[in-house]
Scaffold this motif. Structure first.
Motif, PDB file in Angstrom:
ATOM      1  N   PHE A  57      -1.484   8.606  -5.722  1.00  0.00           N
ATOM      2  CA  PHE A  57      -1.556   9.422  -6.936  1.00  0.00           C
ATOM      3  C   PHE A  57      -0.171   9.296  -7.885  1.00  0.00           C
ATOM      4  O   PHE A  57       0.800   8.849  -7.261  1.00  0.00           O
ATOM      5  CB  PHE A  57      -1.386  10.958  -6.364  1.00  0.00           C
ATOM      6  CG  PHE A  57      -2.767  11.319  -5.539  1.00  0.00           C
ATOM      7  CD1 PHE A  57      -3.756  11.561  -6.201  1.00  0.00           C
ATOM      8  CD2 PHE A  57      -2.581  11.394  -4.006  1.00  0.00           C
ATOM      9  CE1 PHE A  57      -4.923  11.846  -5.404  1.00  0.00           C
ATOM     10  CE2 PHE A  57      -3.753  11.771  -3.487  1.00  0.00           C
ATOM     11  CZ  PHE A  57      -4.997  11.937  -4.238  1.00  0.00           C
ATOM     12  N   LEU A  58      -0.275   9.289  -9.120  1.00  0.00           N
ATOM     13  CA  LEU A  58       0.878   9.157 -10.057  1.00  0.00           C
ATOM     14  C   LEU A  58       0.713   9.816 -11.176  1.00  0.00           C
ATOM     15  O   LEU A  58      -0.336   9.546 -11.852  1.00  0.00           O
ATOM     16  CB  LEU A  58       0.980   7.478 -10.079  1.00  0.00           C
ATOM     17  CG  LEU A  58       2.435   7.088 -10.953  1.00  0.00           C
ATOM     18  CD1 LEU A  58       3.478   7.532 -10.066  1.00  0.00           C
ATOM     19  CD2 LEU A  58       2.222   5.783 -11.222  1.00  0.00           C
ATOM     20  N   SER A  59       1.640  10.487 -11.746  1.00  0.00           N
ATOM     21  CA  SER A  59       1.497  11.048 -13.165  1.00  0.00           C
ATOM     22  C   SER A  59       3.016  10.943 -13.757  1.00  0.00           C
ATOM     23  O   SER A  59       3.930  11.212 -13.165  1.00  0.00           O
ATOM     24  CB  SER A  59       1.149  12.484 -13.168  1.00  0.00           C
ATOM     25  OG  SER A  59       0.183  12.631 -12.561  1.00  0.00           O
ATOM     26  N   SER A  60       3.007  10.390 -14.916  1.00  0.00           N
ATOM     27  CA  SER A  60       4.238  10.320 -15.792  1.00  0.00           C
ATOM     28  C   SER A  60       4.005  10.377 -17.310  1.00  0.00           C
ATOM     29  O   SER A  60       2.974  10.045 -17.740  1.00  0.00           O
ATOM     30  CB  SER A  60       4.667   8.979 -15.437  1.00  0.00           C
ATOM     31  OG  SER A  60       5.902   8.664 -16.508  1.00  0.00           O
TER      32      SER A  60
ATOM     33  N   MET B 155       6.414  13.292  -9.575  1.00  0.00           N
ATOM     34  CA  MET B 155       5.530  12.561 -10.174  1.00  0.00           C
ATOM     35  C   MET B 155       4.058  12.621  -9.813  1.00  0.00           C
ATOM     36  O   MET B 155       3.113  11.606  -9.702  1.00  0.00           O
ATOM     37  CB  MET B 155       5.966  11.347 -10.193  1.00  0.00           C
ATOM     38  CG  MET B 155       7.118  10.871 -10.940  1.00  0.00           C
ATOM     39  SD  MET B 155       7.850   9.117 -11.169  1.00  0.00           S
ATOM     40  CE  MET B 155       6.698   8.332 -12.136  1.00  0.00           C
ATOM     41  N   GLY B 156       3.592  13.775  -9.528  1.00  0.00           N
ATOM     42  CA  GLY B 156       2.099  14.084  -9.021  1.00  0.00           C
ATOM     43  C   GLY B 156       1.897  13.489  -7.552  1.00  0.00           C
ATOM     44  O   GLY B 156       0.594  12.915  -7.420  1.00  0.00           O
ATOM     45  N   ARG B 157       2.558  13.654  -6.406  1.00  0.00           N
ATOM     46  CA  ARG B 157       2.472  12.861  -5.241  1.00  0.00           C
ATOM     47  C   ARG B 157       1.106  13.533  -4.708  1.00  0.00           C
ATOM     48  O   ARG B 157       0.542  12.872  -3.778  1.00  0.00           O
ATOM     49  CB  ARG B 157       3.656  13.171  -4.429  1.00  0.00           C
ATOM     50  CG  ARG B 157       4.904  12.346  -4.752  1.00  0.00           C
ATOM     51  CD  ARG B 157       5.902  12.569  -3.904  1.00  0.00           C
ATOM     52  NE  ARG B 157       6.584  14.112  -4.154  1.00  0.00           N
ATOM     53  CZ  ARG B 157       7.456  14.656  -3.526  1.00  0.00           C
ATOM     54  NH1 ARG B 157       8.064  13.935  -2.678  1.00  0.00           N
ATOM     55  NH2 ARG B 157       8.059  15.739  -3.775  1.00  0.00           N
ATOM     56  N   ARG B 158       0.942  14.793  -4.829  1.00  0.00           N
ATOM     57  CA  ARG B 158      -0.166  15.408  -4.289  1.00  0.00           C
ATOM     58  C   ARG B 158       0.022  15.344  -2.547  1.00  0.00           C
ATOM     59  O   ARG B 158      -1.264  14.793  -1.902  1.00  0.00           O
ATOM     60  CB  ARG B 158      -1.536  14.936  -4.577  1.00  0.00           C
ATOM     61  CG  ARG B 158      -1.988  15.443  -6.066  1.00  0.00           C
ATOM     62  CD  ARG B 158      -3.169  15.087  -6.626  1.00  0.00           C
ATOM     63  NE  ARG B 158      -4.194  15.973  -5.822  1.00  0.00           N
ATOM     64  CZ  ARG B 158      -5.455  16.325  -6.202  1.00  0.00           C
ATOM     65  NH1 ARG B 158      -5.805  15.512  -7.554  1.00  0.00           N
ATOM     66  NH2 ARG B 158      -6.523  16.662  -5.500  1.00  0.00           N
TER      67      ARG B 158
END
Length: 302
Positions: free
Chosen positions: A26-29, A66-69
């Motif tokens: 999972f990853l968000s940026s 950063m969206g590790r969930r």
């Protein structure tokens, strides 16, 4: 006794099996708009594909914010039979809002220690490493702040520190800061993305200092680094540093996942492993994929 802290609890280093030492489920940026890794079903499929190629464990370097969930990771690990190691830490400033960074001022070390020893949020999952990042051939004020907090958390817990090197640069400056000024043992530091800057002299110096060197992920832009990577790894092995090497996939966008037509996690074992076996031999590659990660991420937790 040294153990690796996975999302399902601490395990012995030899239980990791074949390890992808740097990747993302999972990853968000804001730097990757529209390419976020958010779907649990896609993460499960990617882990399963990695498992089908003989994979046993994945180290997720996705840090704080950063969206590790993190709450989803234990179920994915159970469903696929793959050990998953989660991260705390902080990436470069461009990946965060100024407001979030202001909220973390004065408390970053406490956040890292809490996520390593208690839980990432309310997930019940404890992180097994601290991920930080350098800049392009430089260490800015944000880097020094985050690495100082990482060093303090390391001294409090024993946790390893993994470092995103921007385009593979700045390795020696990072070691000067972490190990020289901040007192972190070099064997507790993993330098990432060295394949992106195939400077054999810098690689040799970083290995001589005692750090672990990660070669992680096919290039998205500088394809010459891919065909130079086996030579760089072989040069280190020939110089006696085969026990300092790690391999990973670093899947950072949805399009790069194998389930969406990209190389994804299986690429490490389907394509990178046999290519390196030609350069290094099967026994050493097996050692790099199994024994080295166990040593790099195992800690006498405090």
């Amino acid at each position: 006794m040294s153990t690796v802290r996975t999302v399902l609890g601490d395990v012995l280093p030899q239980d990791l099996g074949v390890c992808n030492a740097h990747d993302h489920l999972f990853l968000s940026s804001p730097q990757l708009p529209g390419q976020e890794l958010r779907e649990a079903s896609a993460a499960r499929a990617e882990l399963s594909a990695f498992r089908a190629e003989g994979g046993g464990s994945v180290v997720q370097w996705t840090p704080y914010g950063m969206g590790r969930r993190a709450a989803d990771l234990p179920l994915l690990a159970r469903d696929t039979g793959v050990h998953v190691i989660a991260a705390t830490g902080l990436h470069q400033a461009v990946h965060y809002t100024p407001e979030l960074l202001r909220r973390l001022r004065g408390k970053l070390t406490d956040v890292f220690v809490s996520e390593l020893t208690t839980s990432i949020g309310t997930s019940g999952v404890r992180a097994g490493l601290i991920k930080v990042a350098g800049g392009f051939h430089a260490l800015d004020a944000h880097t020094r702040w985050t690495m100082t907090a990482a060093a303090e958390a390391h001294h409090a817990t024993g946790a390893p520190i993994t470092v995103h090197l921007e385009l593979g640069t700045g390795a020696l400056d990072v070691l000067d800061l972490l190990c020289g000024e901040l007192g972190v043992a070099p064997q507790s530091v993993v330098l990432g993305h060295l394949n992106r800057s195939p400077d054999l002299t810098v690689h040799r110096q970083a290995a001589e200092a005692g750090a672990y060197l990660a070669f992680d992920g096919p290039s998205r832009a500088h394809h010459a680094t891919d065909w130079r990577m086996p030579d760089a790894v072989r040069a280190l092995a020939d110089a006696g540093f085969g026990d300092r090497l790690l391999l990973g996939g670093d899947t950072t966008t949805a399009a790069a996942r194998s389930v969406d037509g990209g190389p994804g996690m299986p690429y490490l074992l389907r394509r990178v492993r046999p290519r390196l076996e030609l350069a290094l031999g099967k026994d050493l590659v097996e050692h790099i994929l199994t024994a080295n990660p166990g040593r790099a991420f195992a800690v006498d937790w405090r």
